[in-house]
Design a protein around this motif. Structure first.
Motif, PDB file in Angstrom:
ATOM      1  N   GLU A  99      47.246 -22.221 -27.777  1.00  0.00           N
ATOM      2  CA  GLU A  99      48.430 -22.384 -27.280  1.00  0.00           C
ATOM      3  C   GLU A  99      49.041 -23.396 -27.695  1.00  0.00           C
ATOM      4  O   GLU A  99      48.888 -24.294 -28.034  1.00  0.00           O
ATOM      5  N   MET A 100      50.492 -22.865 -27.244  1.00  0.00           N
ATOM      6  CA  MET A 100      51.830 -23.603 -28.611  1.00  0.00           C
ATOM      7  C   MET A 100      52.144 -24.522 -27.639  1.00  0.00           C
ATOM      8  O   MET A 100      52.006 -24.748 -25.999  1.00  0.00           O
ATOM      9  N   PRO A 101      52.505 -25.985 -27.992  1.00  0.00           N
ATOM     10  CA  PRO A 101      53.117 -27.585 -27.284  1.00  0.00           C
ATOM     11  C   PRO A 101      54.038 -27.065 -26.874  1.00  0.00           C
ATOM     12  O   PRO A 101      55.035 -25.465 -26.929  1.00  0.00           O
ATOM     13  N   GLU A 102      54.879 -27.032 -25.358  1.00  0.00           N
ATOM     14  CA  GLU A 102      55.183 -27.013 -24.373  1.00  0.00           C
ATOM     15  C   GLU A 102      56.780 -29.019 -23.858  1.00  0.00           C
ATOM     16  O   GLU A 102      55.609 -29.967 -24.612  1.00  0.00           O
ATOM     17  N   THR A 103      57.503 -28.112 -23.874  1.00  0.00           N
ATOM     18  CA  THR A 103      58.444 -29.633 -24.353  1.00  0.00           C
ATOM     19  C   THR A 103      59.110 -29.432 -22.095  1.00  0.00           C
ATOM     20  O   THR A 103      58.549 -28.906 -21.685  1.00  0.00           O
ATOM     21  N   LEU A 104      58.221 -30.928 -21.489  1.00  0.00           N
ATOM     22  CA  LEU A 104      58.160 -30.594 -20.495  1.00  0.00           C
ATOM     23  C   LEU A 104      58.693 -32.823 -20.008  1.00  0.00           C
ATOM     24  O   LEU A 104      58.506 -33.400 -20.080  1.00  0.00           O
ATOM     25  N   LEU A 109      54.310 -33.112 -15.228  1.00  0.00           N
ATOM     26  CA  LEU A 109      53.703 -33.190 -16.616  1.00  0.00           C
ATOM     27  C   LEU A 109      52.368 -34.294 -15.577  1.00  0.00           C
ATOM     28  O   LEU A 109      51.188 -33.651 -15.786  1.00  0.00           O
ATOM     29  N   ARG A 112      51.187 -31.418 -13.718  1.00  0.00           N
ATOM     30  CA  ARG A 112      49.580 -30.587 -14.274  1.00  0.00           C
ATOM     31  C   ARG A 112      49.035 -31.132 -14.614  1.00  0.00           C
ATOM     32  O   ARG A 112      47.461 -30.813 -14.867  1.00  0.00           O
ATOM     33  N   THR A 134      59.723 -37.502 -27.320  1.00  0.00           N
ATOM     34  CA  THR A 134      61.282 -36.598 -27.649  1.00  0.00           C
ATOM     35  C   THR A 134      62.624 -37.847 -27.692  1.00  0.00           C
ATOM     36  O   THR A 134      61.860 -38.799 -26.569  1.00  0.00           O
ATOM     37  N   ARG A 141      56.502 -33.979 -25.179  1.00  0.00           N
ATOM     38  CA  ARG A 141      55.712 -32.779 -25.534  1.00  0.00           C
ATOM     39  C   ARG A 141      54.234 -32.778 -25.939  1.00  0.00           C
ATOM     40  O   ARG A 141      53.552 -33.066 -25.947  1.00  0.00           O
ATOM     41  N   PRO A 144      48.735 -28.245 -24.525  1.00  0.00           N
ATOM     42  CA  PRO A 144      48.155 -27.881 -22.944  1.00  0.00           C
ATOM     43  C   PRO A 144      46.969 -28.083 -23.438  1.00  0.00           C
ATOM     44  O   PRO A 144      45.918 -28.330 -22.557  1.00  0.00           O
TER      45      PRO A 144
END
Length: 242
Positions: A99-104, A109, A112, A134, A141, A144
Protein backbone atom coordinates in the motif's frame (compact mmCIF):
# COMPACT_ATOMS: atom_id res chain seq x y z
CA UNK A 1 5.09 0.59 -32.21
CA UNK A 2 4.42 -3.09 -31.91
CA UNK A 3 2.26 -4.51 -34.69
CA UNK A 4 -0.02 -6.35 -32.30
CA UNK A 5 -1.01 -3.19 -30.46
CA UNK A 6 -4.61 -2.37 -31.30
CA UNK A 7 -5.11 1.38 -31.26
CA UNK A 8 -8.58 2.13 -30.03
CA UNK A 9 -8.38 5.03 -27.59
CA UNK A 10 -8.81 8.73 -28.15
CA UNK A 11 -6.46 11.06 -26.31
CA UNK A 12 -9.28 11.79 -23.84
CA UNK A 13 -9.79 8.08 -23.16
CA UNK A 14 -6.05 7.52 -22.77
CA UNK A 15 -5.78 10.42 -20.33
CA UNK A 16 -8.60 8.96 -18.25
CA UNK A 17 -6.97 5.51 -18.18
CA UNK A 18 -3.69 6.88 -16.79
CA UNK A 19 -5.32 9.56 -14.58
CA UNK A 20 -3.65 12.46 -16.40
CA UNK A 21 -5.00 15.54 -18.11
CA UNK A 22 -5.19 15.63 -21.90
CA UNK A 23 -2.75 18.52 -21.81
CA UNK A 24 -0.22 16.42 -19.87
CA UNK A 25 -0.54 13.49 -22.28
CA UNK A 26 0.02 15.81 -25.22
CA UNK A 27 2.99 17.40 -23.47
CA UNK A 28 4.60 13.99 -22.94
CA UNK A 29 3.88 13.07 -26.55
CA UNK A 30 5.56 16.30 -27.66
CA UNK A 31 8.64 15.37 -25.61
CA UNK A 32 8.77 11.96 -27.28
CA UNK A 33 7.93 9.95 -24.17
CA UNK A 34 5.27 8.05 -26.13
CA UNK A 35 5.13 7.24 -29.86
CA UNK A 36 2.97 9.38 -32.16
CA UNK A 37 -0.67 8.25 -32.39
CA UNK A 38 -2.10 6.68 -35.50
CA UNK A 39 -3.76 9.43 -37.50
CA UNK A 40 -7.08 9.31 -39.29
CA UNK A 41 -7.71 12.77 -40.59
CA UNK A 42 -7.54 15.12 -37.64
CA UNK A 43 -8.07 12.35 -35.08
CA UNK A 44 -5.30 10.50 -33.27
CA UNK A 45 -5.72 7.01 -31.86
CA UNK A 46 -3.74 5.42 -29.04
CA UNK A 47 -3.25 1.86 -27.88
CA UNK A 48 -1.56 -0.46 -25.36
CA UNK A 49 1.94 0.81 -26.23
CA UNK A 50 1.03 4.35 -25.26
CA UNK A 51 -0.76 3.16 -22.12
CA UNK A 52 2.18 1.04 -20.96
CA UNK A 53 4.69 3.84 -21.49
CA UNK A 54 2.59 6.44 -19.67
CA UNK A 55 2.11 4.08 -16.74
CA UNK A 56 5.89 3.65 -16.65
CA UNK A 57 6.28 7.44 -16.67
CA UNK A 58 3.98 7.67 -13.64
CA UNK A 59 5.98 4.98 -11.83
CA UNK A 60 9.21 6.84 -12.51
CA UNK A 61 7.65 10.07 -11.25
CA UNK A 62 6.58 8.30 -8.06
CA UNK A 63 10.22 7.36 -7.53
CA UNK A 64 11.26 11.00 -7.79
CA UNK A 65 12.70 10.95 -11.32
CA UNK A 66 12.99 14.33 -13.00
CA UNK A 67 11.61 14.81 -16.50
CA UNK A 68 15.13 14.69 -17.93
CA UNK A 69 15.85 11.45 -16.05
CA UNK A 70 12.58 9.94 -17.30
CA UNK A 71 13.49 10.84 -20.86
CA UNK A 72 16.90 9.22 -20.40
CA UNK A 73 15.33 6.07 -18.98
CA UNK A 74 12.81 5.73 -21.80
CA UNK A 75 15.50 6.27 -24.41
CA UNK A 76 16.99 2.94 -23.32
CA UNK A 77 13.76 1.10 -24.18
CA UNK A 78 13.56 0.12 -27.87
CA UNK A 79 10.87 1.92 -29.84
CA UNK A 80 9.48 -1.44 -30.98
CA UNK A 81 9.21 -2.82 -27.42
CA UNK A 82 5.88 -4.51 -26.78
CA UNK A 83 3.54 -3.30 -24.03
CA UNK A 84 4.49 -6.41 -22.04
CA UNK A 85 8.19 -5.54 -22.30
CA UNK A 86 7.51 -1.97 -21.16
CA UNK A 87 5.38 -3.30 -18.30
CA UNK A 88 8.34 -5.44 -17.21
CA UNK A 89 10.34 -2.27 -16.55
CA UNK A 90 7.48 -0.99 -14.42
CA UNK A 91 7.43 -4.23 -12.45
CA UNK A 92 11.11 -3.80 -11.63
CA UNK A 93 10.36 -0.32 -10.25
CA UNK A 94 7.13 -1.12 -8.44
CA UNK A 95 7.26 -0.66 -4.65
CA UNK A 96 7.44 -3.80 -2.51
CA UNK A 97 5.04 -2.44 0.08
CA UNK A 98 1.46 -3.43 -0.76
CA UNK A 99 0.00 0.00 0.00
CA UNK A 100 1.12 3.54 -0.70
CA UNK A 101 1.35 5.97 2.25
CA UNK A 102 -1.80 7.90 3.09
CA UNK A 103 -2.29 11.36 4.58
CA UNK A 104 -4.91 11.59 7.33
CA UNK A 105 -5.72 13.64 10.41
CA UNK A 106 -5.50 12.48 14.00
CA UNK A 107 -9.18 11.55 14.20
CA UNK A 108 -8.93 9.29 11.17
CA UNK A 109 -5.65 7.83 12.44
CA UNK A 110 -7.28 6.93 15.74
CA UNK A 111 -10.20 5.40 13.86
CA UNK A 112 -7.76 3.22 11.88
CA UNK A 113 -5.93 2.29 15.08
CA UNK A 114 -9.19 1.39 16.82
CA UNK A 115 -8.32 3.44 19.90
CA UNK A 116 -7.32 6.87 21.12
CA UNK A 117 -3.69 7.86 20.70
CA UNK A 118 -1.90 10.00 23.25
CA UNK A 119 0.95 12.33 22.34
CA UNK A 120 3.36 9.73 23.74
CA UNK A 121 1.76 7.06 21.53
CA UNK A 122 2.22 9.24 18.47
CA UNK A 123 5.83 9.87 19.45
CA UNK A 124 6.48 6.12 19.47
CA UNK A 125 4.70 5.61 16.12
CA UNK A 126 6.79 8.40 14.60
CA UNK A 127 9.97 6.95 16.10
CA UNK A 128 9.42 3.54 14.51
CA UNK A 129 8.38 5.03 11.17
CA UNK A 130 4.74 3.97 11.16
CA UNK A 131 3.57 7.58 10.84
CA UNK A 132 5.35 10.76 9.80
CA UNK A 133 4.33 14.27 10.90
CA UNK A 134 3.43 16.80 8.22
CA UNK A 135 3.69 20.61 8.29
CA UNK A 136 -0.01 20.67 9.27
CA UNK A 137 -0.65 20.08 12.98
CA UNK A 138 -2.26 16.72 13.80
CA UNK A 139 -2.03 15.55 10.19
CA UNK A 140 0.19 12.54 9.49
CA UNK A 141 1.47 10.33 6.72
CA UNK A 142 0.61 6.71 7.52
CA UNK A 143 2.17 3.51 6.25
CA UNK A 144 -1.04 1.40 6.40
CA UNK A 145 0.70 -1.97 6.18
CA UNK A 146 2.76 -1.14 9.28
CA UNK A 147 0.00 0.16 11.53
CA UNK A 148 -0.72 -3.22 13.14
CA UNK A 149 2.97 -3.61 14.00
CA UNK A 150 3.02 -0.13 15.50
CA UNK A 151 0.00 -0.87 17.63
CA UNK A 152 1.69 -4.03 18.83
CA UNK A 153 4.69 -1.98 19.99
CA UNK A 154 2.35 0.41 21.82
CA UNK A 155 0.58 -2.47 23.55
CA UNK A 156 3.97 -3.80 24.63
CA UNK A 157 4.83 -0.45 26.24
CA UNK A 158 7.93 0.17 24.12
CA UNK A 159 9.81 3.28 25.39
CA UNK A 160 10.53 6.00 22.84
CA UNK A 161 14.31 5.71 23.18
CA UNK A 162 14.09 1.96 22.57
CA UNK A 163 11.85 2.57 19.57
CA UNK A 164 14.36 5.01 18.09
CA UNK A 165 17.24 2.59 18.68
CA UNK A 166 15.30 -0.31 17.16
CA UNK A 167 14.39 1.72 14.07
CA UNK A 168 18.00 2.83 13.64
CA UNK A 169 19.27 -0.75 13.78
CA UNK A 170 16.58 -2.13 11.45
CA UNK A 171 17.09 0.70 8.96
CA UNK A 172 20.86 0.31 8.95
CA UNK A 173 20.88 -3.45 8.47
CA UNK A 174 17.87 -3.40 6.15
CA UNK A 175 19.56 -0.91 3.83
CA UNK A 176 22.77 -2.97 3.76
CA UNK A 177 20.81 -6.13 2.94
CA UNK A 178 18.80 -4.33 0.25
CA UNK A 179 22.01 -3.15 -1.43
CA UNK A 180 23.47 -6.65 -1.46
CA UNK A 181 20.28 -8.33 -2.68
CA UNK A 182 19.78 -5.70 -5.39
CA UNK A 183 23.31 -6.29 -6.61
CA UNK A 184 22.73 -10.05 -6.57
CA UNK A 185 19.56 -9.61 -8.63
CA UNK A 186 21.31 -7.26 -11.06
CA UNK A 187 24.35 -9.46 -11.65
CA UNK A 188 22.98 -13.00 -11.29
CA UNK A 189 19.19 -13.14 -11.59
CA UNK A 190 18.35 -10.52 -14.22
CA UNK A 191 20.96 -11.61 -16.83
CA UNK A 192 19.69 -15.18 -16.65
CA UNK A 193 16.08 -14.04 -17.02
CA UNK A 194 16.98 -12.02 -20.10
CA UNK A 195 19.05 -14.85 -21.59
CA UNK A 196 16.26 -17.36 -21.00
CA UNK A 197 14.21 -15.92 -23.86
CA UNK A 198 11.00 -16.28 -21.87
CA UNK A 199 8.02 -14.06 -22.73
CA UNK A 200 7.94 -10.77 -20.80
CA UNK A 201 4.76 -11.76 -18.96
CA UNK A 202 6.47 -14.88 -17.54
CA UNK A 203 9.49 -12.82 -16.51
CA UNK A 204 7.16 -10.37 -14.79
CA UNK A 205 5.50 -13.22 -12.89
CA UNK A 206 8.91 -14.55 -11.79
CA UNK A 207 9.96 -11.13 -10.52
CA UNK A 208 6.70 -10.80 -8.61
CA UNK A 209 7.33 -14.17 -6.95
CA UNK A 210 10.89 -13.10 -6.10
CA UNK A 211 9.58 -10.33 -3.83
CA UNK A 212 7.55 -12.37 -1.28
CA UNK A 213 10.10 -15.18 -1.35
CA UNK A 214 12.87 -12.75 -0.45
CA UNK A 215 10.80 -11.19 2.34
CA UNK A 216 9.87 -14.60 3.73
CA UNK A 217 13.51 -15.72 3.62
CA UNK A 218 14.47 -12.61 5.58
CA UNK A 219 11.78 -13.23 8.20
CA UNK A 220 12.81 -16.89 8.54
CA UNK A 221 16.50 -16.00 8.88
CA UNK A 222 15.67 -13.41 11.55
CA UNK A 223 13.49 -15.83 13.51
CA UNK A 224 16.21 -18.48 13.42
CA UNK A 225 18.84 -15.95 14.49
CA UNK A 226 16.68 -14.82 17.44
CA UNK A 227 16.17 -18.44 18.53
CA UNK A 228 19.91 -19.07 18.29
CA UNK A 229 20.64 -15.96 20.34
CA UNK A 230 18.14 -17.00 23.02
CA UNK A 231 19.77 -20.43 23.26
CA UNK A 232 23.21 -18.84 23.57
CA UNK A 233 21.91 -16.55 26.31
CA UNK A 234 20.47 -19.48 28.25
CA UNK A 235 23.73 -21.43 27.93
CA UNK A 236 25.75 -18.42 29.00
CA UNK A 237 23.62 -17.92 32.10
CA UNK A 238 23.88 -21.63 32.91
CA UNK A 239 27.67 -21.49 32.60
CA UNK A 240 27.81 -18.42 34.83
CA UNK A 241 26.00 -20.34 37.59
CA UNK A 242 28.41 -23.27 37.41
Amino acid sequence: MSPQATETMSVEQLATRVDMTVRTVRFYAGRGLIPPPRREGRNGYYGPDHLARLELVKELQAHGFTLAAIEGYLEQIPTDATPEQVALHRTLLAPWTPEMPETLDRTMLEKRAGRGLSDDDLEVLVAIGVVEPTPTEDVFRLAPAHLAVGMGFLDAGLPVDAALAARRMVTEHGRALAIELTELFRTSVWPQLVASGQPPELMTAMIERFKPLTVQALVTAYEEAVDDEKRRTVRRKANDRD
